[in-house]
Design a protein around this motif. Structure first.
Motif, mmCIF file in Angstrom:
data_model
loop_
_atom_site.group_PDB
_atom_site.id
_atom_site.type_symbol
_atom_site.label_atom_id
_atom_site.label_comp_id
_atom_site.label_asym_id
_atom_site.label_seq_id
_atom_site.Cartn_x
_atom_site.Cartn_y
_atom_site.Cartn_z
ATOM 1 N N ASN A 1 0.820 -1.221 0.000
ATOM 2 C CA ASN A 1 0.000 0.000 0.000
ATOM 3 C C ASN A 1 0.847 1.261 0.000
ATOM 4 O O ASN A 1 0.392 2.325 -0.410
ATOM 5 C CB ASN A 1 -0.912 0.030 1.232
ATOM 6 C CG ASN A 1 -1.840 -1.156 1.281
ATOM 7 O OD1 ASN A 1 -2.353 -1.575 0.262
ATOM 8 N ND2 ASN A 1 -2.041 -1.703 2.462
ATOM 9 N N ARG B 1 -5.902 3.702 1.856
ATOM 10 C CA ARG B 1 -5.914 3.156 0.494
ATOM 11 C C ARG B 1 -7.210 2.423 0.165
ATOM 12 O O ARG B 1 -7.451 2.090 -0.983
ATOM 13 C CB ARG B 1 -4.736 2.193 0.300
ATOM 14 C CG ARG B 1 -3.407 2.899 0.157
ATOM 15 C CD ARG B 1 -3.372 3.627 -1.177
ATOM 16 N NE ARG B 1 -2.288 4.577 -1.224
ATOM 17 C CZ ARG B 1 -1.172 4.406 -1.904
ATOM 18 N NH1 ARG B 1 -0.992 3.315 -2.594
ATOM 19 N NH2 ARG B 1 -0.248 5.326 -1.913
ATOM 20 N N ARG C 1 -2.559 5.919 6.934
ATOM 21 C CA ARG C 1 -1.779 5.413 5.799
ATOM 22 C C ARG C 1 -0.727 4.406 6.259
ATOM 23 O O ARG C 1 -0.336 3.534 5.507
ATOM 24 C CB ARG C 1 -1.051 6.560 5.097
ATOM 25 C CG ARG C 1 -1.937 7.457 4.301
ATOM 26 C CD ARG C 1 -1.150 8.573 3.658
ATOM 27 N NE ARG C 1 -0.532 9.423 4.671
ATOM 28 C CZ ARG C 1 -0.016 10.622 4.432
ATOM 29 N NH1 ARG C 1 -0.028 11.100 3.210
ATOM 30 N NH2 ARG C 1 0.520 11.341 5.407
#
Lengths: 155, 404
Positions: A51, B338, B356
């Protein structure tokens, strides 16, 4: 964070965007001050790398983590035993085993540390070179765009 | 759900076949199947003539035909079960799937072979073909099953796809693009899911006159009691995850973040898991991770009500049903930045925070622990949003609009 972030509840509820923004600023400040244990953080991110890889600061963060985790601790450590009744005997046994293994362990881990250090240096050199190359290309591109603009205006 | 329309409207309502790979008999199915049955119930409550077509399978790993084929009723809906084809070539299926996942070029023939060896039911397809005239609409999903593609191919001009689309390699299979473009329309769960479909398959998907509505999942409010969690032995502060535990759902990431949080901050926060699957627990953390396995709905809601926050770190969701439940229980959520769908749901609901990376997770959780009034306000925001957007009457109205 919690001491400085005021409770922001308006007519439409909590301004979550503002809170997340403030949290991120706080993380950046704390990170700059080196307040996070980056080696522990690096270990916690093992499932998050996929990610993070598109993040602009990913490489920089990754290198910071690597720098902090590169040196394996090969010093002696305190030998403990939780089973109280057999503790003296088991401690002595463990110390004996450690004395026998220490030579091989030091040899193995010192070599591992050497390899880790070399890999880190190589990664840093590649990253620096790539960044320099990118900077040169971007500067050249800006120069070409400026020239094209100037040529367009004069014609 | 008291959502029945007037008799005049009822006469114009369509006869609908819902097609899904599985149907829960004990609550143990995936979100997409739960969603399809939820929509079927709403259509039935609206007065539509609804038939739910599914397979005899219970387990999504083996796809063994464990349930008897034939007609039955489930929670008031007419259900017909058909056996899954037993002549699947699993090896071929996995070989092509592996290529798709790694981004290797796959031929049209191999794409067809992949779908042909996916979960299919010739008996169900035959039923649809011989009874085409009996259904005005066929509603089917999720998109990546051979069964869905085959059902859509029977009468595409009458088919509405409930894709449950994620940004994943399967969404880039050309045959899947043809499925999206070939059907009458789609029923999406959220705006980010619809935006993803448009980005992948083109603007034509939302052309005027083509159904592409956002419908969602109907969730009536429920009673819950945070004290119920204490009765289950959950007395220390805890974060919660409910559902399947697997890398795609982000559970290994959650376990690592939680363990790092305990180590770095020294705060005694437990991690409570409900649902199926295994979780690799870091050394020394076993007694702080509470695995409750499968729990009843009412128990789950009590556990949600007692949590500091519900944490859903998956980046591959088309709708977060458990997020909605957590909000109805009055608690905030923590999601991954995300995970566009979950983050946008959270932002719109003003019902939680998103992170994040680990440091952001740590700051978010510290904030919720230190400011319980903020956590409560976020939970209240989420509850108000869920009651407004996902009330059965609101979802039913959107569904009937899509079915027209």
């Amino acid at each position: 964070m919690s001491e400085t972030t005021p409770l922001q509840i308006g007519a439409e509820g909590v301004d979550v965007d503002a809170i997340v923004r403030e949290l991120r600023e706080r993380v950046a400040e704390r990170r700059a001050r080196g307040e996070y244990d980056e080696a522990t953080v690096a270990r916690a991110e093992r499932f998050n790398l996929a990610n993070l890889k598109d993040d602009a600061q990913f490489l920089e963060r990754y290198l910071t983590c690597l720098r902090q985790a590169v040196q394996v601790d090969i010093d002696d450590f305190e030998i403990v035993e939780r089973r109280a009744r057999l503790a003296p005997l088991l401690k002595r046994l463990k110390r004996g085993i450690w004395c026998l293994l220490r030579f091989y362990t030091y040899r193995l881990w010192s070599q591992q540390n050497q390899i880790n250090g070399m890999l880190l240096a190589a990664t840093e050199i590649i990253a620096t070179r790539d960044q320099e190359r990118l900077d040169r290309i971007e500067a050249r591109l800006s120069e070409i765009e400026a020239r094209l603009d100037a040529a367009g205006k004069s014609s | 759900m008291n959502t029945a329309p007037h008799d005049t409207a009822r006469r114009q309502l369509p006869r609908i076949a819902f097609v899904a790979p599985r149907l829960a008999v004990d609550g143990a199915v995936g979100g997409a199947e739960t969603l399809l049955f939820n929509l079927a119930q709403l259509a039935r409550d609206a007065g539509c003539d609804v038939t739910f077509l599914t397979t005899c399978a219970r387990d999504h790993h083996t796809w063994e035909n464990l349930l008897p084929p034939g007609e039955t009723r489930h929670e008031g809906v007419r259900v017909i079960r058909f056996p899954v084809n037993t002549d699947r070539d699993i090896e071929t299926f996995l070989r092509i799937q592996e290529a798709i996942c790694t981004g290797t070029a796959v031929s049209d023939a191999d794409e067809e072979l992949w779908l042909a060896n996916s979960v299919n039911s010739r008996a169900l397809e035959e039923h649809l073909r011989t009874n085409t005239a009996a259904y005005d609409r066929i509603v089917t999903g999720p998109y990546l099953f051979g069964l869905t593609v085959a059902a859509a191919a029977v009468a595409p001009e009458r088919t509405l796809l409930v894709p449950c689309l994620h940004d994943e390699p399967f969404a880039r299979v050309r045959r899947i693009a043809r499925l999206f473009r070939g059907v009458r329309g789609c029923i999406f769960n959220t705006e980010p899911e619809r935006a993803l479909a448009v980005r992948l398959f083109g603007e034509a998907l939302t052309a005027p006159g083509r159904p592409a509505g956002i419908v969602g999942f109907a969730l009536p409010p429920f009673d819950c009691d945070p004290a119920g969690a204490a009765r289950l032995g959950l007395t220390a502060p805890y974060i919660l995850y409910c559902g399947r535990r697997e890398p795609l759902k982000g559970t290994p990431l959650l376990v690592d973040y939680w363990a790092a949080f305990r180590r770095i901050t020294g705060r005694d926060v437990k991690l409570v898991l409900t649902g199926s699957g295994t979780a690799e627990v870091p050394e020394g953390m076993r007694r702080h991770l509470i695995d409750l396995g499968f729990v009843g709905e009412s128990e789950k809601h009590d556990i949600m009500a007692g949590a500091v926050a519900f944490c859903h770190p998956s980046v591959n969701e088309s709708l977060g049903i458990v997020l909605l439940e957590s909000w109805l229980a009055g608690r905030p959520v923590l999601v991954h930045d995300r995970g566009v769908v979950l983050r946008e749901q959270t932002r719109r609901a003003r019902g939680g925070l998103w992170f994040r990376d680990y440091p952001e997770f740590q700051e978010c959780l510290n904030l919720l622990l230190d400011q319980p009034e903020l956590a409560a306000a976020l939970g209240a925001g989420g509850r108000e949003f869920t009651l407004r957007e996902y009330a059965p009457a609101a979802v039913q109205a959107r569904l009937l609009e899509a079915l027209r």
